[in-house]
Write a protein that holds these residues in place. Structure first.
Motif: not given
Length: 308
Positions: A227-238
Protein backbone atom coordinates in the motif's frame (compact mmCIF):
# COMPACT_ATOMS: atom_id res chain seq x y z
CA UNK A 1 -15.39 -16.37 31.84
CA UNK A 2 -12.27 -15.71 29.72
CA UNK A 3 -9.75 -18.57 29.41
CA UNK A 4 -6.65 -17.81 31.47
CA UNK A 5 -4.39 -17.38 28.45
CA UNK A 6 -6.66 -14.96 26.58
CA UNK A 7 -5.14 -11.58 25.83
CA UNK A 8 -6.68 -8.63 27.60
CA UNK A 9 -5.01 -5.99 25.43
CA UNK A 10 -3.02 -5.59 22.21
CA UNK A 11 -0.91 -2.49 21.50
CA UNK A 12 0.88 -1.77 18.22
CA UNK A 13 3.35 1.14 18.39
CA UNK A 14 4.43 2.98 15.26
CA UNK A 15 7.79 4.19 16.57
CA UNK A 16 9.93 7.28 15.98
CA UNK A 17 13.55 8.14 16.68
CA UNK A 18 12.83 11.88 16.59
CA UNK A 19 14.87 13.61 19.29
CA UNK A 20 12.59 16.61 19.79
CA UNK A 21 8.93 17.53 20.05
CA UNK A 22 8.16 15.61 16.85
CA UNK A 23 7.85 12.49 19.00
CA UNK A 24 4.38 13.58 20.07
CA UNK A 25 3.18 13.74 16.45
CA UNK A 26 5.01 10.72 15.08
CA UNK A 27 4.54 8.08 17.77
CA UNK A 28 1.13 6.41 17.47
CA UNK A 29 -0.33 3.43 19.29
CA UNK A 30 -3.20 1.26 18.10
CA UNK A 31 -4.89 -0.23 21.18
CA UNK A 32 -7.37 -3.11 21.27
CA UNK A 33 -9.03 -3.93 24.59
CA UNK A 34 -10.73 -7.30 25.04
CA UNK A 35 -13.29 -6.11 27.58
CA UNK A 36 -14.83 -3.71 25.05
CA UNK A 37 -13.72 -5.28 21.78
CA UNK A 38 -12.91 -1.76 20.60
CA UNK A 39 -9.80 -0.28 18.99
CA UNK A 40 -8.45 3.19 19.78
CA UNK A 41 -5.64 5.26 18.27
CA UNK A 42 -3.41 7.21 20.65
CA UNK A 43 -0.72 9.85 20.07
CA UNK A 44 0.73 12.90 21.80
CA UNK A 45 3.27 11.12 24.01
CA UNK A 46 7.07 11.22 24.11
CA UNK A 47 9.00 7.96 24.37
CA UNK A 48 9.32 8.39 28.14
CA UNK A 49 5.63 9.13 28.50
CA UNK A 50 4.75 6.17 26.30
CA UNK A 51 6.80 3.84 28.51
CA UNK A 52 5.05 5.11 31.66
CA UNK A 53 1.64 4.70 30.00
CA UNK A 54 2.35 1.13 28.88
CA UNK A 55 3.68 0.14 32.31
CA UNK A 56 0.54 1.52 33.94
CA UNK A 57 -1.72 -0.31 31.47
CA UNK A 58 0.18 -3.55 32.12
CA UNK A 59 -0.67 -3.27 35.82
CA UNK A 60 -4.34 -3.15 34.87
CA UNK A 61 -4.16 -5.79 32.10
CA UNK A 62 -1.02 -7.93 32.51
CA UNK A 63 -2.13 -10.30 29.73
CA UNK A 64 -1.02 -7.71 27.22
CA UNK A 65 1.21 -7.78 24.14
CA UNK A 66 3.00 -4.72 22.76
CA UNK A 67 4.53 -4.65 19.27
CA UNK A 68 7.09 -1.92 18.56
CA UNK A 69 8.22 -0.94 15.05
CA UNK A 70 12.00 -0.94 15.50
CA UNK A 71 14.97 -3.33 15.54
CA UNK A 72 15.46 -4.81 19.00
CA UNK A 73 19.08 -5.71 18.33
CA UNK A 74 22.03 -5.63 15.91
CA UNK A 75 23.97 -8.38 14.11
CA UNK A 76 25.41 -10.92 16.56
CA UNK A 77 29.02 -10.12 15.66
CA UNK A 78 28.48 -6.49 16.72
CA UNK A 79 27.16 -7.50 20.16
CA UNK A 80 30.11 -9.86 20.57
CA UNK A 81 32.53 -7.10 19.55
CA UNK A 82 31.23 -5.05 22.47
CA UNK A 83 31.34 -8.02 24.85
CA UNK A 84 27.56 -8.13 25.27
CA UNK A 85 26.54 -11.68 26.14
CA UNK A 86 22.81 -10.95 25.88
CA UNK A 87 20.58 -8.43 24.16
CA UNK A 88 19.84 -6.93 27.58
CA UNK A 89 23.56 -6.26 28.07
CA UNK A 90 23.52 -4.52 24.70
CA UNK A 91 20.50 -2.38 25.67
CA UNK A 92 22.28 -1.30 28.85
CA UNK A 93 25.44 -0.50 26.87
CA UNK A 94 23.53 1.57 24.29
CA UNK A 95 21.41 3.27 26.96
CA UNK A 96 24.46 4.37 28.95
CA UNK A 97 25.32 6.91 26.23
CA UNK A 98 26.91 4.74 23.56
CA UNK A 99 23.78 4.82 21.42
CA UNK A 100 23.87 8.61 21.11
CA UNK A 101 27.60 8.51 20.37
CA UNK A 102 26.92 6.15 17.47
CA UNK A 103 24.23 8.52 16.24
CA UNK A 104 26.44 11.61 16.35
CA UNK A 105 27.27 12.76 12.82
CA UNK A 106 30.40 14.41 14.15
CA UNK A 107 31.77 13.98 17.64
CA UNK A 108 34.89 15.75 18.93
CA UNK A 109 35.19 13.57 22.02
CA UNK A 110 34.95 10.18 20.27
CA UNK A 111 35.85 9.26 16.69
CA UNK A 112 32.74 8.55 14.59
CA UNK A 113 32.14 4.85 13.95
CA UNK A 114 32.04 4.82 10.14
CA UNK A 115 29.88 1.69 10.14
CA UNK A 116 26.91 3.89 11.05
CA UNK A 117 25.95 5.54 7.80
CA UNK A 118 23.37 7.77 6.20
CA UNK A 119 23.35 11.37 4.94
CA UNK A 120 25.84 12.97 4.82
CA UNK A 121 27.88 9.76 5.15
CA UNK A 122 27.76 7.05 2.48
CA UNK A 123 27.39 3.35 3.17
CA UNK A 124 30.88 2.06 4.08
CA UNK A 125 32.62 -0.22 1.59
CA UNK A 126 32.58 -3.13 4.06
CA UNK A 127 28.76 -3.14 3.89
CA UNK A 128 28.51 -2.99 0.09
CA UNK A 129 28.21 -5.83 -2.40
CA UNK A 130 28.79 -9.18 -0.76
CA UNK A 131 29.34 -7.37 2.54
CA UNK A 132 25.73 -6.12 2.64
CA UNK A 133 24.52 -9.19 4.54
CA UNK A 134 27.07 -8.52 7.29
CA UNK A 135 25.26 -5.27 8.10
CA UNK A 136 21.98 -7.16 8.59
CA UNK A 137 20.56 -9.55 11.13
CA UNK A 138 19.29 -12.92 9.97
CA UNK A 139 15.70 -11.75 10.53
CA UNK A 140 16.26 -8.68 8.33
CA UNK A 141 17.38 -10.85 5.43
CA UNK A 142 14.61 -13.36 6.11
CA UNK A 143 12.03 -10.63 5.50
CA UNK A 144 13.20 -10.13 1.91
CA UNK A 145 11.16 -11.88 -0.76
CA UNK A 146 12.72 -14.98 -2.34
CA UNK A 147 11.57 -17.25 -5.18
CA UNK A 148 10.94 -20.04 -2.65
CA UNK A 149 8.44 -17.86 -0.82
CA UNK A 150 6.47 -17.29 -4.02
CA UNK A 151 5.63 -20.98 -4.27
CA UNK A 152 5.78 -22.05 -0.65
CA UNK A 153 3.85 -19.22 0.98
CA UNK A 154 2.05 -17.05 -1.59
CA UNK A 155 0.18 -15.04 1.07
CA UNK A 156 3.40 -13.97 2.76
CA UNK A 157 5.07 -13.42 -0.62
CA UNK A 158 2.31 -10.96 -1.54
CA UNK A 159 2.83 -9.06 1.72
CA UNK A 160 6.58 -8.67 1.38
CA UNK A 161 6.69 -7.98 -2.34
CA UNK A 162 9.07 -5.11 -2.98
CA UNK A 163 10.53 -5.09 0.55
CA UNK A 164 14.28 -4.67 0.78
CA UNK A 165 16.10 -5.63 3.97
CA UNK A 166 16.96 -2.73 6.28
CA UNK A 167 20.20 -2.44 8.21
CA UNK A 168 20.18 -1.08 11.78
CA UNK A 169 23.50 0.57 10.90
CA UNK A 170 21.69 3.02 8.60
CA UNK A 171 20.93 6.11 10.69
CA UNK A 172 20.02 8.61 7.97
CA UNK A 173 18.28 8.86 4.62
CA UNK A 174 15.27 7.08 3.17
CA UNK A 175 14.36 3.84 4.91
CA UNK A 176 16.73 4.30 7.84
CA UNK A 177 15.86 2.25 10.92
CA UNK A 178 19.00 2.69 13.03
CA UNK A 179 18.13 5.97 14.74
CA UNK A 180 14.74 4.78 15.94
CA UNK A 181 16.18 1.45 17.04
CA UNK A 182 19.03 2.92 19.09
CA UNK A 183 16.69 5.41 20.74
CA UNK A 184 14.28 2.57 21.47
CA UNK A 185 16.79 0.68 23.58
CA UNK A 186 16.41 2.79 26.76
CA UNK A 187 12.63 2.46 26.29
CA UNK A 188 12.81 -1.32 25.80
CA UNK A 189 15.13 -1.69 28.78
CA UNK A 190 12.74 0.29 30.98
CA UNK A 191 9.81 -1.96 30.00
CA UNK A 192 11.87 -5.10 30.59
CA UNK A 193 12.93 -3.89 34.02
CA UNK A 194 9.25 -3.18 34.78
CA UNK A 195 8.39 -6.84 34.17
CA UNK A 196 7.72 -7.12 30.43
CA UNK A 197 8.91 -10.37 28.85
CA UNK A 198 10.71 -9.88 25.54
CA UNK A 199 10.34 -12.40 22.73
CA UNK A 200 12.31 -14.25 21.33
CA UNK A 201 14.82 -13.82 24.15
CA UNK A 202 12.29 -15.02 26.76
CA UNK A 203 9.19 -17.20 26.88
CA UNK A 204 5.78 -15.55 26.80
CA UNK A 205 4.09 -15.52 30.21
CA UNK A 206 0.69 -14.35 29.01
CA UNK A 207 -0.85 -17.70 29.95
CA UNK A 208 1.03 -18.11 33.24
CA UNK A 209 -0.67 -18.20 36.64
CA UNK A 210 1.14 -14.95 37.32
CA UNK A 211 0.93 -13.33 33.86
CA UNK A 212 3.41 -10.82 32.51
CA UNK A 213 3.05 -8.46 29.51
CA UNK A 214 4.93 -9.37 26.35
CA UNK A 215 7.06 -7.20 24.06
CA UNK A 216 7.70 -8.12 20.40
CA UNK A 217 9.55 -6.46 17.54
CA UNK A 218 7.42 -5.79 14.49
CA UNK A 219 7.86 -4.28 11.03
CA UNK A 220 4.78 -2.38 9.86
CA UNK A 221 5.36 -3.11 6.17
CA UNK A 222 5.15 -6.85 6.83
CA UNK A 223 1.73 -6.43 8.43
CA UNK A 224 0.14 -3.88 6.11
CA UNK A 225 1.22 -5.53 2.87
CA UNK A 226 1.46 -3.50 -0.34
CA UNK A 227 0.00 0.00 0.00
CA UNK A 228 1.25 3.52 -0.74
CA UNK A 229 0.98 4.52 2.90
CA UNK A 230 2.16 8.08 2.33
CA UNK A 231 -0.86 8.73 0.10
CA UNK A 232 -4.08 9.65 1.95
CA UNK A 233 -6.28 8.39 -0.90
CA UNK A 234 -4.45 5.05 -0.92
CA UNK A 235 -4.85 4.73 2.85
CA UNK A 236 -8.56 5.39 2.60
CA UNK A 237 -8.97 2.93 -0.27
CA UNK A 238 -7.03 0.25 1.63
CA UNK A 239 -9.19 0.61 4.73
CA UNK A 240 -12.37 0.69 2.66
CA UNK A 241 -11.41 -2.66 1.11
CA UNK A 242 -10.63 -4.09 4.53
CA UNK A 243 -14.00 -2.94 5.85
CA UNK A 244 -15.80 -4.68 2.98
CA UNK A 245 -14.00 -7.96 3.50
CA UNK A 246 -13.24 -8.14 7.23
CA UNK A 247 -15.90 -7.83 9.90
CA UNK A 248 -13.34 -6.65 12.47
CA UNK A 249 -12.45 -3.62 10.37
CA UNK A 250 -16.15 -2.93 9.77
CA UNK A 251 -16.60 -2.18 13.49
CA UNK A 252 -13.95 0.57 13.59
CA UNK A 253 -15.30 3.92 14.74
CA UNK A 254 -15.43 6.99 12.53
CA UNK A 255 -13.02 8.74 14.87
CA UNK A 256 -10.40 6.00 14.51
CA UNK A 257 -10.80 5.88 10.74
CA UNK A 258 -10.47 9.65 10.46
CA UNK A 259 -7.14 9.54 12.32
CA UNK A 260 -5.85 6.76 10.06
CA UNK A 261 -6.94 8.63 6.92
CA UNK A 262 -5.10 11.75 8.11
CA UNK A 263 -1.79 10.22 9.24
CA UNK A 264 0.51 7.55 7.81
CA UNK A 265 1.80 6.82 11.32
CA UNK A 266 -1.72 6.39 12.69
CA UNK A 267 -2.58 4.16 9.72
CA UNK A 268 0.41 1.89 10.44
CA UNK A 269 -0.46 1.65 14.14
CA UNK A 270 -4.08 0.80 13.36
CA UNK A 271 -3.43 -1.88 10.74
CA UNK A 272 -0.69 -3.51 12.81
CA UNK A 273 -2.95 -3.64 15.86
CA UNK A 274 -5.74 -5.19 13.79
CA UNK A 275 -3.40 -7.80 12.31
CA UNK A 276 -2.06 -8.68 15.76
CA UNK A 277 -5.59 -9.08 17.11
CA UNK A 278 -6.49 -11.46 14.27
CA UNK A 279 -3.85 -13.96 15.49
CA UNK A 280 -3.82 -13.04 19.17
CA UNK A 281 -3.91 -16.70 20.27
CA UNK A 282 -0.32 -17.05 18.97
CA UNK A 283 1.25 -14.76 21.57
CA UNK A 284 0.70 -16.97 24.61
CA UNK A 285 2.47 -19.85 22.78
CA UNK A 286 5.66 -17.94 21.93
CA UNK A 287 8.79 -19.54 23.38
CA UNK A 288 12.37 -18.32 23.66
CA UNK A 289 14.51 -19.33 20.71
CA UNK A 290 17.20 -21.93 21.30
CA UNK A 291 19.34 -20.73 18.40
CA UNK A 292 22.44 -18.86 19.66
CA UNK A 293 22.41 -16.39 16.74
CA UNK A 294 18.76 -15.44 17.26
CA UNK A 295 19.23 -15.19 21.03
CA UNK A 296 21.50 -12.23 20.28
CA UNK A 297 19.84 -10.77 17.17
CA UNK A 298 16.16 -11.31 17.86
CA UNK A 299 13.34 -12.03 15.42
CA UNK A 300 10.87 -9.68 13.76
CA UNK A 301 7.47 -11.02 14.74
CA UNK A 302 4.92 -11.82 12.07
CA UNK A 303 1.95 -14.22 12.09
CA UNK A 304 3.17 -17.81 12.24
CA UNK A 305 6.84 -16.99 12.91
CA UNK A 306 6.95 -18.50 16.41
CA UNK A 307 8.57 -21.77 15.39
CA UNK A 308 12.14 -20.41 15.20
Amino acid sequence: MMPSNDLQRVVAVDWSGDKGSGQRKKIWAGVWTASTGRVALESGRTRDELAAWLIEMARETPRMVVGVDCCFSFPAWFLEEHQCATVFDFWRFASAGQGERWLARECKEVARDERFWGAPHKRPAQFCGEGLARSMRFTDMDNKITPKMLTGDPERAAKVKGITPKSPFQIGGSGSVGTGSLRAMPFLLRLHEAGFRVWPFEHSAIGAKKPAPLLVEMYTRLLTGAVAKSNAIARKSYLAAKRRNDVAYATLSRNVLAKAYASEDAFDALVCAMEMVQVREEFSALRATRKPLLRLEGITWRPGVGGH
